[in-house]
Design an enzyme around this catalytic site. Structure first.
Site, short mmCIF file in Angstrom:
data_model
loop_
_atom_site.label_atom_id
_atom_site.label_comp_id
_atom_site.label_asym_id
_atom_site.label_seq_id
_atom_site.Cartn_x
_atom_site.Cartn_y
_atom_site.Cartn_z
N GLY A 115 0.84 -1.19 0.00
CA GLY A 115 0.00 0.00 0.00
C GLY A 115 0.87 1.23 0.00
O GLY A 115 2.08 1.17 -0.26
N GLY A 116 0.24 2.37 0.31
CA GLY A 116 0.98 3.62 0.30
C GLY A 116 2.04 3.68 1.37
O GLY A 116 3.04 4.40 1.23
N LYS A 143 4.84 -5.57 8.48
CA LYS A 143 4.72 -4.42 7.59
C LYS A 143 6.02 -3.61 7.65
O LYS A 143 6.42 -3.14 8.72
CB LYS A 143 3.54 -3.53 7.99
CG LYS A 143 3.39 -2.29 7.11
CD LYS A 143 2.35 -1.32 7.64
CE LYS A 143 0.96 -1.85 7.41
NZ LYS A 143 -0.07 -0.81 7.76
N ASP A 175 -9.38 6.81 8.90
CA ASP A 175 -8.95 6.22 7.62
C ASP A 175 -9.61 4.87 7.42
O ASP A 175 -8.96 3.90 7.00
CB ASP A 175 -7.43 6.11 7.57
CG ASP A 175 -6.91 5.90 6.14
OD1 ASP A 175 -7.66 6.22 5.20
OD2 ASP A 175 -5.78 5.40 5.98
#
Length: 376
Positions: free
Chosen positions: A164-165, A183, A280
């Site tokens: 992802g970003g 991550k 978010d």
């Protein structure tokens, strides 16, 4: 309680046996004698009352009363001793259980209520204990970088679960047969550092069945790493819009996912103190385990909330999920999360992306699409 009941029953049994047993105090019948007794010897006469008394009968009564008192005394001593031993055993057992529960709470850093209930994360955290070292933030362990390298095969591309970003997510297999997701954050700077700290802070406090569990973190040079529980079915975005194209998502599973998301939001908004606004919420931040249980993730932008509107908050979020009042006026409340939840519901129902390209240089949101078709 059962043991105490048995003890009381035993005391009652001994007492009732002793007090209810008939006592024959009559002397043994004399041996038959053909000679009649004379008036001189066998009886003493009380001159005042004229009543005769037998010395043998009086002696028998005294002896039998003494035996009865001894038996009662022995029974009371035995019953009291037995009851004392039982009470002592119960006290020792209670102290042992309390110390063990206290030790477990200190080990897992849980509240007394959660320890008594037995949170389902216990087995996961027990397996992960060997990976933790000195530094901790809340209940989250600081993990050695070498362990992450070994568990991900030096972050090999074959172990990539998604991206992802903020960076790539890798599948990790540790020596104690624990599978996790690592991550690796790619962005640097103060913003990324603040979101990294924010993620650790919130997930060290929040423990709920519909919120993903953060197992550890690592800072190695400029690199920042977060270790989560492994969610075998990836994100809701992947299931809806990925190669599988919703094949695994039956209507029953979709309803279950929607309920899980609602429970997670209800926990953040109503039961956390202070309340938490995610900021978010989107399908890529809804993770699914092997049984398609949905859990909220990515709390890097989360802030404390409440009933009052928050203004002058820097605009954050993902296009298509941001509430209009937050996008236009900068007013942020827990209703901003509820709006994003509504967009996710439309994704579940329609299978469409939150924002789709309709022409060259033109995009249309799923909310606008629904409003247009509703008016027709």
């Amino acid at each position: 309680m059962k043991i105490l009941f048995i003890a009381c029953l035993s005391i009652w049994f001994f007492s009732s046996t002793l007090f209810s047993a008939p006592l024959d105090v009559r002397p043994a019948p004399p041996v038959a004698d053909p000679v009649l007794p004379t008036e001189k010897d066998p009886f003493f006469v009380n001159s005042s009352t004229g009543v005769t008394h037998s010395p043998e009968v009086s002696g028998a009564k005294v002896v039998h009363h003494q035996d009865l008192n001894k038996k009662i005394l022995i029974a009371l001593v035995v019953a009291s001793s037995l009851l004392g031993v039982i009470l002592l055993f119960l006290a020792c057992f209670s102290i042992y259980r309390w110390k063990r529960l206290k030790k477990y709470r200190e080990k897992t850093n849980l509240s007394p209520v959660d320890a008594a209930k037995g949170i389902s994360l216990g087995p996961i955290l027990d397996k992960f204990t060997s990976l933790r070292i000195g530094g901790k933030k809340g209940s989250i362990g600081d993990i050695e970088y070498s362990l992450l390298v070994a568990a991900t095969n030096n972050f090999h591309e074959d172990n990539i679960l998604g991206e992802g970003g903020s960076g790539h997510v890798y599948k990790a297999h540790f020596d104690n047969d624990l599978h996790a997701a690592v991550k690796r954050l790619s962005a640097g700077g103060q913003v990324a550092e603040r979101e990294f700290e924010n993620e650790i802070e919130w997930l060290s406090k929040i423990q709920h069945q519909n919120v993903v569990s953060l197992l550890g973190y690592c800072i190695h040079g400029e690199g920042h790493y977060l270790v989560y529980e492994l969610m075998h079915n990836g994100s809701l975005e992947f299931q809806l819009h990925g190669p599988s194209r919703r094949k695994s998502l039956t209507w029953h599973i979709r309803m279950k996912i929607a309920l899980d998301i609602a429970r997670g939001l209800e926990y953040l908004h109503e039961r956390c103190n202070p309340p938490v606004i995610h900021r978010d919420l989107k399908s890529s931040n809804i993770l699914l385990d092997s049984n398609f249980n949905a859990k909220l993730s990515d709390f890097g932008l989360a802030i404390t909330g409440g009933n009052s509107n928050k203004t002058n908050i820097k605009l954050s979020g993902t296009l298509g999920y941001v509430a209009p009042e937050y996008l236009l006026d900068g007013k942020l409340t827990d209703k901003s999360d509820v709006y994003a939840f509504g967009v996710i519901l439309l994704e579940l129902l329609l299978g469409r992306r939150p924002v789709e390209k309709v022409a060259e240089g033109q995009c249309q949101s799923i909310v606008t699409w629904v409003n247009l078709h509703e008016s027709l």
